[in-house]
Scaffold this active site. Structure first.
Site, PDB file in Angstrom:
ATOM      1  N   ASP A   1       8.529   5.311   8.229  1.00 55.47           N
ATOM      2  CA  ASP A   1       8.054   6.604   8.723  1.00 55.47           C
ATOM      3  C   ASP A   1       7.162   7.395   7.755  1.00 55.47           C
ATOM      4  OD1 ASP A   1       9.930   7.277   6.840  1.00 55.47           O
ATOM      5  OD2 ASP A   1      11.397   8.091   8.256  1.00 55.47           O
TER       6      ASP A   1
ATOM      7  N   GLY B   1       0.811  -1.225   0.000  1.00 58.13           N
ATOM      8  CA  GLY B   1       0.000   0.000   0.000  1.00 58.13           C
ATOM      9  C   GLY B   1       0.835   1.261   0.000  1.00 58.13           C
TER      10      GLY B   1
ATOM     11  N   ARG C   1       3.800  14.048  -7.505  1.00 58.81           N
ATOM     12  CA  ARG C   1       3.816  13.437  -8.827  1.00 58.81           C
ATOM     13  C   ARG C   1       2.388  13.314  -9.328  1.00 58.81           C
ATOM     14  NH1 ARG C   1       6.035   7.306  -7.463  1.00 58.81           N
ATOM     15  NH2 ARG C   1       4.373   6.772  -6.005  1.00 58.81           N
TER      16      ARG C   1
ATOM     17  N   ASP D   1       4.124  -4.476  -7.144  1.00 57.17           N
ATOM     18  CA  ASP D   1       3.519  -3.255  -6.604  1.00 57.17           C
ATOM     19  C   ASP D   1       4.104  -2.018  -7.283  1.00 57.17           C
ATOM     20  OD1 ASP D   1       5.702  -4.464  -4.990  1.00 57.17           O
ATOM     21  OD2 ASP D   1       5.758  -2.500  -4.048  1.00 57.17           O
ATOM     22  N   ASN D   2       5.144  -2.202  -8.082  1.00 52.67           N
ATOM     23  CA  ASN D   2       5.724  -1.067  -8.802  1.00 52.67           C
ATOM     24  C   ASN D   2       5.419  -1.132 -10.297  1.00 52.67           C
ATOM     25  OD1 ASN D   2       6.791  -0.032  -6.448  1.00 52.67           O
ATOM     26  ND2 ASN D   2       8.760  -1.047  -6.692  1.00 52.67           N
TER      27      ASN D   2
ATOM     28  N   GLY E   1       2.573   3.584   1.520  1.00 54.11           N
ATOM     29  CA  GLY E   1       3.141   3.758   2.856  1.00 54.11           C
ATOM     30  C   GLY E   1       3.747   5.130   3.036  1.00 54.11           C
TER      31      GLY E   1
ATOM     32  N   ASP F   1       7.500   4.728  -9.665  1.00 53.98           N
ATOM     33  CA  ASP F   1       8.306   4.480  -8.463  1.00 53.98           C
ATOM     34  C   ASP F   1       9.802   4.465  -8.757  1.00 53.98           C
ATOM     35  OD1 ASP F   1       6.111   4.544  -6.921  1.00 53.98           O
ATOM     36  OD2 ASP F   1       6.339   2.535  -6.052  1.00 53.98           O
TER      37      ASP F   1
ATOM     38  N   ARG G   1      -1.818  -0.066  -9.507  1.00 57.36           N
ATOM     39  CA  ARG G   1      -0.719  -0.984  -9.824  1.00 57.36           C
ATOM     40  C   ARG G   1      -1.247  -2.416  -9.932  1.00 57.36           C
ATOM     41  NH1 ARG G   1       3.518   1.769  -6.665  1.00 57.36           N
ATOM     42  NH2 ARG G   1       2.716   3.877  -6.389  1.00 57.36           N
TER      43      ARG G   1
HETATM   44  P1  AMP Z   1       9.085   0.498  -2.713  1.00 57.24           P
HETATM   45  O1  AMP Z   1      10.143  -0.544  -2.614  1.00 57.24           O
HETATM   46  O2  AMP Z   1       9.611   1.899  -2.611  1.00 57.24           O
HETATM   47  O3  AMP Z   1       8.212   0.325  -3.896  1.00 57.24           O
HETATM   48  O4  AMP Z   1       8.175   0.330  -1.427  1.00 57.24           O
HETATM   49  C1  AMP Z   1       7.555  -0.871  -1.078  1.00 57.24           C
HETATM   50  C2  AMP Z   1       6.533  -0.595  -0.022  1.00 57.24           C
HETATM   51  O5  AMP Z   1       7.138  -0.002   1.122  1.00 57.24           O
HETATM   52  C3  AMP Z   1       5.418   0.351  -0.447  1.00 57.24           C
HETATM   53  O6  AMP Z   1       4.243  -0.077   0.176  1.00 57.24           O
HETATM   54  C4  AMP Z   1       5.885   1.672   0.126  1.00 57.24           C
HETATM   55  O7  AMP Z   1       4.817   2.554   0.335  1.00 57.24           O
HETATM   56  C5  AMP Z   1       6.531   1.240   1.435  1.00 57.24           C
HETATM   57  N1  AMP Z   1       7.563   2.186   1.873  1.00 57.24           N
HETATM   58  C6  AMP Z   1       8.769   2.412   1.317  1.00 57.24           C
HETATM   59  N2  AMP Z   1       9.427   3.377   1.975  1.00 57.24           N
HETATM   60  C7  AMP Z   1       8.627   3.792   2.984  1.00 57.24           C
HETATM   61  C8  AMP Z   1       8.724   4.769   4.009  1.00 57.24           C
HETATM   62  N3  AMP Z   1       9.790   5.546   4.155  1.00 57.24           N
HETATM   63  N4  AMP Z   1       7.678   4.885   4.850  1.00 57.24           N
HETATM   64  C9  AMP Z   1       6.587   4.123   4.735  1.00 57.24           C
HETATM   65  N5  AMP Z   1       6.429   3.195   3.783  1.00 57.24           N
HETATM   66  C10 AMP Z   1       7.431   3.021   2.913  1.00 57.24           C
HETATM   67 MG    MG Z   2       6.713   1.195  -4.684  1.00 58.92          MG
END
Ligand code: AMP
Ligand code: MG
Length: 536
Positions: free
Chosen positions: A145, A110, A203, A280-281, A112, A290, A210
């Site tokens: 965070d 989700g 953005r 998810d990306n 995050g 992403d 996704r």
């Molecule tokens: P990503 O690898 O950036 O595509 O992130 C994978 C998942 O981790 C997604 O659900 C993001 O929203 C969550 N996520 C990545 N970085 C953070 C962060 N700093 N705080 C909260 N959620 C994060």
């Molecule tokens: Mg992502």
């Protein structure tokens, strides 16, 4: 930086928040981490930040959004696009999705650290969702965070726009705002956390849905909601497919297979490595989405990945991207199976991916070499020999292809200099150019020139065509890092400067020649230039 928005216009911006108006939301109202069932999103508010400052913005995206582009001394822009100020018609929310990460089902992920502000309707009647990345925690933040640091925000901001101007489908970036907050990051997960400046990128995309938005519903057996989300997606983003039915679902899936293949062919054309091709990306619209530990091939190494987290398995290295695209589509096929209930037509759609890819790949390679079309008899051999040759010595992919157009292919060419001369700039270590190597590439170049002459186009026309597909300027990691270093020292001006350079990646820009140079030695092993992590 002055604001690009005219203050009086803000409340008149038209929003039509279809995602939240038409789909069910999380019944839990507090913003605390939890598993969200029976819903596609949770309404959340961006966190307030202490002193938002606008560091850069894309004038084109401001215009695309229908926002007035007048210089205004008010600080509305930073307030809005840091999430400090919400407009009346915004309805912020975080999306619920899951995903396969590095080949394994990871459950609920989700938004995050992303918060959607709402869907703008511009003057052309297009819907654009505005999304803040790094605007604070949501129910989907898990143990993190919800924030983003300046370095990764600069990378996302610049790369989104650079990709767009390379002609590659992508989400766009409106603005880059520093928050005035510090964020703690252990950049390489090695026990050395550091305070870093926080930032938020706004953005925009017609949709941020996704593959994982569908996967999460199927994993939970929420088939009715799955169908509702598919119908919604078709209605809003694929209206040309008509009224939802099993046939429409299959047309929809085949379109996703096609657009995903086309996107990845573009990546391969320019040497882009996404770095984290988890499901998810993967955008349902076939957009690059992403921007995390992405990178650009400098020396042509098909096994290269910019993502240190992936350095062992190299699942997401350059050469694996086409296969991973297909693997991800297979996961999407599995997740929509409950509304189709037949594997045969789904498999047929997946075959469209392979066919589109193969055909598109051949055409793309032929175009990179300056040919009108792909001729299997000659070109298969030329392309595979070139792929081997490029790996024999350290060869810059971008410069090699760009300079190939300078080759003199004229029949009465006089051999006054070596045939290799126009390509010398592409080599990182000239001492690697042994006689054996020179003979091998010399032979290839002779065959290539022979083949090029058969095209019957003028040298000028050939050059123009090749320069339209082989960019001069790509956002090399070290270049983004130069802008990051300056911005971290208080001067964000290079971000806007680069934004402008990368608006014209196929043009010769004599005044910006320095940004077309191959990676300097200092950047070979420097964090941020050669090694990146997901820690952003
Ligand atoms: P990503 O690898 O950036 O595509 O992130 C994978 C998942 O981790 C997604 O659900 C993001 O929203 C969550 N996520 C990545 N970085 C953070 C962060 N700093 N705080 C909260 N959620 C994060
Ligand atoms: Mg992502």
């Amino acid at each position: 930086m002055n604001s690009p928005l005219h203050a009086e216009n803000l409340e008149s911006i038209v929003f039509d928040n279809r995602f939240v108006n038409e789909l069910p939301g999380d019944p839990v109202k507090e913003n605390r981490r939890h598993q969200v069932h029976g819903a596609c999103y949770t309404r959340v508010r961006p966190a307030k930040v202490s002193s938002p400052k606008l560091l850069a913005y894309s004038a084109e995206v401001v215009k695309l959004m229908g926002l007035s582009h007048q210089t205004d001394i008010s600080n509305n822009f930073a307030e809005l696009f840091s999430g400090n100020r919400l407009l009346q018609n915004m309805d912020p929310y975080a999306m619920c999705y899951g995903g396969h990460q590095f080949g394994n089902w990871a459950g609920q992920l989700g938004d995050g650290r992303a918060i959607n502000l709402g869907e703008i309707i511009n003057a052309r009647n297009e819907h654009w969702t505005l999304q803040l990345k790094g605007a604070g925690a949501t129910p989907y933040s898990r143990s993190a965070d919800g924030l983003a640091v300046l370095r990764s925000s600069i990378r996302e901001f610049l790369c989104s726009e650079a990709m767009h101007h390379l002609g590659i489908p992508t989400t766009r970036a409106l603005s880059l705002v520093s928050t005035g907050e510090t964020v703690i990051r252990d950049m390489f997960y090695d026990g050395h956390p550091k305070e870093e400046p926080g930032a938020v990128v706004c953005r925009v995309s017609p949709s941020f849905i996704r593959f994982g938005n569908f996967e999460i519903l199927t994993s939970r057996g929420e088939t009715n909601l799955l169908q509702q989300l598919i119908d919604f997606t078709i209605r809003t983003d694929f209206p040309h497919l008509g009224k939802p039915s099993t046939a429409t679902y299959l047309q929809w899936f085949s379109e996703i297979c096609r657009t995903t293949a086309e996107m990845i062919i573009h990546w391969m054309r320019v040497g882009f490595v996404h770095g984290v091709m988890n499901t998810d990306n993967m955008s349902i619209l076939g957009l690059t989405i992403d921007y995390g530990p992405y990178g650009w091939l400098e020396n042509f190494d098909p096994n290269w990945t910019p993502n240190t987290t992936d350095s062992h398995g190299r699942r997401y290295c350059f050469k694996n991207q086409p296969h991973i695209g297909q693997w991800n589509l297979l996961q999407l096929a599995n997740s929509i199976y409950p509304v189709i209930n037949d594997t045969v037509p789904l498999q047929e759609c997946l075959n469209i991916y392979t066919e589109t890819f193969q055909k598109g790949w051949n055409e793309m390679m032929a175009n990179k070499l300056g040919f009108n079309s792909f001729e299997p008899q000659t070109d298969n051999g030329l392309i595979s020999e070139l792929t081997d040759i490029l790996q024999l010595v350290e060869t810059d992919m971008t410069i090699f292809y760009r300079n190939l157009s300078r080759l003199n292919i004229h029949p009465d060419r006089k051999e006054t200099t070596s045939i290799l001369t126009p390509l010398l700039d592409a080599y990182y270590q000239p001492e690697q150019l042994t006689e054996e190597y020179k003979n091998r590439i010399g032979n290839w170049l002779q065959n290539y020139i022979h083949r090029s002459r058969q095209e019957g186009v003028s040298i000028k026309e050939r050059c123009k065509r090749m320069n339209g597909v082989n960019p001069k300027y790509v956002l090399r990691n070290y270049i983004a890092q130069l802008a990051i270093d300056k911005a971290e020292n208080g001067d964000p001006s290079m971000v806007s400067e680069l934004l402008e350079v990368f608006r014209h990646p196929y043009d010769e820009q004599p005044e910006n020649e320095t940004f077309a140079e191959k990676r300097p030695e200092w950047a070979r092993n420097r964090p941020g230039c050669s090694m990146l992590s997901c820690s952003s």
